[in-house]
Design a protein around this motif. Structure first.
Motif, mmCIF file in Angstrom:
data_model
loop_
_atom_site.group_PDB
_atom_site.id
_atom_site.type_symbol
_atom_site.label_atom_id
_atom_site.label_comp_id
_atom_site.label_asym_id
_atom_site.label_seq_id
_atom_site.Cartn_x
_atom_site.Cartn_y
_atom_site.Cartn_z
ATOM 1 N N TRP A 1 -14.620 -12.128 5.749
ATOM 2 C CA TRP A 1 -14.028 -11.342 4.670
ATOM 3 C C TRP A 1 -14.168 -9.850 4.941
ATOM 4 C CZ3 TRP A 1 -10.951 -10.431 0.851
ATOM 5 C CH2 TRP A 1 -11.230 -9.440 -0.085
ATOM 6 N N LYS A 2 -15.334 -9.421 5.379
ATOM 7 C CA LYS A 2 -15.542 -8.008 5.699
ATOM 8 C C LYS A 2 -14.582 -7.555 6.804
ATOM 9 C CE LYS A 2 -20.538 -8.295 4.748
ATOM 10 N NZ LYS A 2 -20.726 -7.268 3.723
ATOM 11 N N THR A 3 -14.505 -8.355 7.865
ATOM 12 C CA THR A 3 -13.623 -8.002 8.976
ATOM 13 C C THR A 3 -12.166 -7.970 8.537
ATOM 14 O OG1 THR A 3 -15.186 -9.086 10.480
ATOM 15 C CG2 THR A 3 -12.991 -8.586 11.335
ATOM 16 N N ALA A 4 -11.780 -8.911 7.682
ATOM 17 C CA ALA A 4 -10.392 -8.950 7.211
ATOM 18 C C ALA A 4 -10.050 -7.716 6.394
ATOM 19 C CB ALA A 4 -10.173 -10.215 6.381
ATOM 20 N N VAL A 5 -10.975 -7.269 5.550
ATOM 21 C CA VAL A 5 -10.726 -6.071 4.745
ATOM 22 C C VAL A 5 -10.528 -4.856 5.639
ATOM 23 C CG1 VAL A 5 -11.770 -4.464 3.094
ATOM 24 C CG2 VAL A 5 -11.914 -6.921 2.704
ATOM 25 N N ILE A 6 -11.396 -4.714 6.651
ATOM 26 C CA ILE A 6 -11.259 -3.574 7.564
ATOM 27 C C ILE A 6 -9.950 -3.667 8.341
ATOM 28 C CG2 ILE A 6 -12.284 -2.415 9.556
ATOM 29 C CD1 ILE A 6 -15.017 -3.387 8.586
ATOM 30 N N GLY A 7 -9.611 -4.880 8.802
ATOM 31 C CA GLY A 7 -8.376 -5.042 9.559
ATOM 32 C C GLY A 7 -7.139 -4.748 8.730
ATOM 33 N N LEU A 8 -7.086 -5.241 7.491
ATOM 34 C CA LEU A 8 -5.942 -4.981 6.628
ATOM 35 C C LEU A 8 -5.829 -3.492 6.293
ATOM 36 C CD1 LEU A 8 -6.162 -8.025 4.175
ATOM 37 C CD2 LEU A 8 -4.486 -7.646 6.003
ATOM 38 N N THR A 9 -6.967 -2.838 6.110
ATOM 39 C CA THR A 9 -6.938 -1.400 5.851
ATOM 40 C C THR A 9 -6.406 -0.645 7.058
ATOM 41 O OG1 THR A 9 -8.873 -1.682 4.415
ATOM 42 C CG2 THR A 9 -8.294 0.559 5.055
ATOM 43 N N PHE A 10 -6.783 -1.082 8.253
ATOM 44 C CA PHE A 10 -6.298 -0.438 9.472
ATOM 45 C C PHE A 10 -4.785 -0.617 9.616
ATOM 46 C CE2 PHE A 10 -5.419 -0.290 14.042
ATOM 47 C CZ PHE A 10 -6.000 0.928 14.363
ATOM 48 N N ILE A 11 -4.300 -1.813 9.316
ATOM 49 C CA ILE A 11 -2.857 -2.051 9.366
ATOM 50 C C ILE A 11 -2.142 -1.168 8.331
ATOM 51 C CG2 ILE A 11 -1.044 -3.763 8.958
ATOM 52 C CD1 ILE A 11 -2.972 -5.882 10.031
ATOM 53 N N GLY A 12 -2.730 -1.076 7.142
ATOM 54 C CA GLY A 12 -2.160 -0.204 6.126
ATOM 55 C C GLY A 12 -2.112 1.245 6.564
ATOM 56 N N LEU A 13 -3.132 1.676 7.313
ATOM 57 C CA LEU A 13 -3.143 3.049 7.828
ATOM 58 C C LEU A 13 -1.991 3.274 8.798
ATOM 59 C CD1 LEU A 13 -4.446 5.827 8.196
ATOM 60 C CD2 LEU A 13 -5.970 4.812 9.901
ATOM 61 N N GLY A 14 -1.756 2.311 9.686
ATOM 62 C CA GLY A 14 -0.647 2.447 10.623
ATOM 63 C C GLY A 14 0.691 2.537 9.914
ATOM 64 N N LEU A 15 0.895 1.685 8.898
ATOM 65 C CA LEU A 15 2.145 1.727 8.135
ATOM 66 C C LEU A 15 2.266 3.041 7.367
ATOM 67 C CD1 LEU A 15 2.184 -1.930 6.745
ATOM 68 C CD2 LEU A 15 3.479 -1.005 8.687
ATOM 69 N N ALA A 16 1.139 3.538 6.849
ATOM 70 C CA ALA A 16 1.171 4.796 6.103
ATOM 71 C C ALA A 16 1.543 5.970 6.999
ATOM 72 C CB ALA A 16 -0.193 5.042 5.445
ATOM 73 N N VAL A 17 1.100 5.943 8.261
ATOM 74 C CA VAL A 17 1.456 7.007 9.194
ATOM 75 C C VAL A 17 2.967 7.034 9.411
ATOM 76 C CG1 VAL A 17 1.275 7.773 11.593
ATOM 77 C CG2 VAL A 17 -0.779 7.065 10.356
ATOM 78 N N VAL A 18 3.550 5.871 9.656
ATOM 79 C CA VAL A 18 5.002 5.806 9.865
ATOM 80 C C VAL A 18 5.746 6.256 8.614
ATOM 81 C CG1 VAL A 18 6.941 4.285 10.392
ATOM 82 C CG2 VAL A 18 4.760 3.985 11.578
ATOM 83 N N PHE A 19 5.277 5.811 7.446
ATOM 84 C CA PHE A 19 5.900 6.203 6.186
ATOM 85 C C PHE A 19 5.808 7.714 5.975
ATOM 86 C CE2 PHE A 19 5.296 7.170 1.655
ATOM 87 C CZ PHE A 19 6.525 6.758 1.154
ATOM 88 N N SER A 20 4.638 8.283 6.269
ATOM 89 C CA SER A 20 4.438 9.714 6.070
ATOM 90 C C SER A 20 5.340 10.535 6.977
ATOM 91 C CB SER A 20 2.968 10.074 6.319
ATOM 92 O OG SER A 20 2.749 11.462 6.227
ATOM 93 N N LEU A 21 5.516 10.077 8.213
ATOM 94 C CA LEU A 21 6.347 10.828 9.156
ATOM 95 C C LEU A 21 7.819 10.802 8.764
ATOM 96 C CD1 LEU A 21 4.773 9.760 12.573
ATOM 97 C CD2 LEU A 21 4.345 11.817 11.236
ATOM 98 N N GLY A 22 8.226 9.816 8.002
ATOM 99 C CA GLY A 22 9.624 9.718 7.632
ATOM 100 C C GLY A 22 9.979 10.389 6.326
ATOM 101 N N MET A 23 8.981 10.705 5.498
ATOM 102 C CA MET A 23 9.242 11.244 4.167
ATOM 103 C C MET A 23 9.080 12.748 4.147
ATOM 104 S SD MET A 23 10.089 8.534 2.664
ATOM 105 C CE MET A 23 10.252 9.175 0.987
ATOM 106 N N GLY A 24 9.904 13.401 3.346
ATOM 107 C CA GLY A 24 9.855 14.842 3.211
ATOM 108 C C GLY A 24 11.188 15.380 2.751
ATOM 109 N N ALA A 25 11.347 16.708 2.836
ATOM 110 C CA ALA A 25 12.614 17.324 2.451
ATOM 111 C C ALA A 25 13.761 16.773 3.285
ATOM 112 C CB ALA A 25 12.506 18.834 2.596
ATOM 113 N N ALA A 26 13.480 16.482 4.548
ATOM 114 C CA ALA A 26 14.461 15.841 5.435
ATOM 115 C C ALA A 26 13.949 14.438 5.741
ATOM 116 C CB ALA A 26 14.637 16.651 6.717
ATOM 117 N N LYS A 27 14.564 13.430 5.148
ATOM 118 C CA LYS A 27 14.131 12.054 5.354
ATOM 119 C C LYS A 27 14.593 11.541 6.710
ATOM 120 C CE LYS A 27 13.893 10.726 0.489
ATOM 121 N NZ LYS A 27 14.320 9.742 -0.544
#
Length: 335
Positions: free
Chosen positions: A18-44
């Motif tokens: 369970w501990k490892t799964a939480v860390i792994g899912l958070t890491f995957i979420g971080l990767g998705l958040a990076v891609v999302f952040s790079l695409g959002m802004g005044a110029a999408k």
């Protein structure tokens, strides 16, 4: 006789899973958040274009300039700063045995603010541009002054703690006293500052990941990684200290050395990050408590979870701050 791991209770391995799964899912979420952040802004920018630009297959020069030249350094700065502050907060809470422990418990942020204000007040925080002699804030000078003041505050706390026995109460009280002292000194400088100087002092205190350059991201990443490796290698010692100093000493932990070194390295991470980005105070306090509720207080798992979770929280917060009043950019500390 040594027990074979297959004989261990299945519940224990499910607990670790369970501990490892939480860390792994958070890491995957971080990767998705990076891609999302790079695409959002005044110029999408579409997700496919973001991924193509990151892997060097982009065909649009404008998109590459936006993604890799502007947004990527800011996203990485947010992730590194969030992870570093969260890890520093988790270590502070462990070595001080105080749930309110954070990177700013010891007055480091107040010292950094004073250093920046002092540089501005002396006039060395400004350079003169070629257009009408307009004063422009010099980020290198301000950063250096803030870093020196932060490290000086850490050194004072270390000296006091060594003289008084490196007890948690001594560190906390020394930090509170230094924080009050530097706050008063900063207010003194602001009272006599001109309008331009006062605006520069206030502007520096806004935690803003957009001001980070590639070299600064590299420095923050290196310091955070090295300190995190030390923390993780001593995670068992932090577990023992959390139970109590006497218990930890009985288990062979050199409590004084572990506490002093942990405090210094946590202060170092904090000093470097806030010197480059300004004051960002919420991550180091919130994230360790969030993951302690999810995966427990074992620092072998809490420290990696805090690193990844802090990066995710600050990156999402920075992205929201960038979008909330678009096209105006709101500093993440304001949000």
């Amino acid at each position: 006789m040594r027990m074979d791991h297959r004989q261990a209770p299945e519940e224990y391995f499910r607990y670790l899973g369970w501990k490892t799964a939480v860390i792994g899912l958070t890491f995957i979420g971080l990767g998705l958040a990076v891609v999302f952040s790079l695409g959002m802004g005044a110029a999408k920018v579409p997700v496919t274009a973001v991924v193509a630009s990151l892997i060097g297959q982009g065909t649009d020069v404008r998109v590459d300039a936006i993604v890799r030249g502007i947004r990527l350094p800011q996203a990485l700065a947010a992730a590194v700063a969030g992870g570093g502050l969260a890890v520093a907060g988790a270590v502070m809470q462990a070595i001080l045995r105080n749930p309110l422990g954070s990177p700013f418990t010891l007055g480091i942020s107040h010292a950094a603010a004073f250093g920046a204000a002092f540089a501005v007040m002396l006039g060395s925080g400004f350079t003169t541009s070629g257009q009408g002699g307009i004063p422009v804030l010099s980020p290198c000078t301000i950063t250096a002054a803030a870093l020196v003041a932060s490290l000086a505050a850490s050194a004072v706390i270390i000296v006091i703690s060594r003289l008084r026995g490196a007890r948690p109460e001594t560190m906390i009280l020394a930090g509170v006293a230094l924080g009050a002292l530097f706050t008063a000194a900063t207010m003194f400088l602001q009272f006599f500052a001109s309008d331009v100087q006062l605006a520069a002092m206030v502007f520096w205190t806004f935690g803003d990941t957009g001001r980070a350059s590639w070299s600064q991201v590299g420095i923050m990443s290196s310091v955070t990684l090295v300190c995190f490796l030390y923390f993780w290698m001593n995670s068992w010692s932090y577990n023992a200290i959390a139970v109590g100093d006497e218990t930890a000493r009985g288990l062979g932990v050199r409590v004084g050395r572990i506490r002093m070194t942990g405090m210094f390295l946590a202060s170092l991470i904090t000093a470097v990050i806030i010197a480059f980005l300004g004051i960002i105070g919420f991550v180091g306090l919130v994230i360790p408590h969030m993951f302690r509720r999810l995966i427990g207080a074992d620092h072998r798992f809490l420290l990696p979870a805090s690193l990844v979770g802090g990066a995710l929280l600050l990156l999402l917060s920075d992205t929201a701050a960038r979008l909330i009043l678009m096209p105006h950019l709101v500093p993440v500390s304001v949000l």
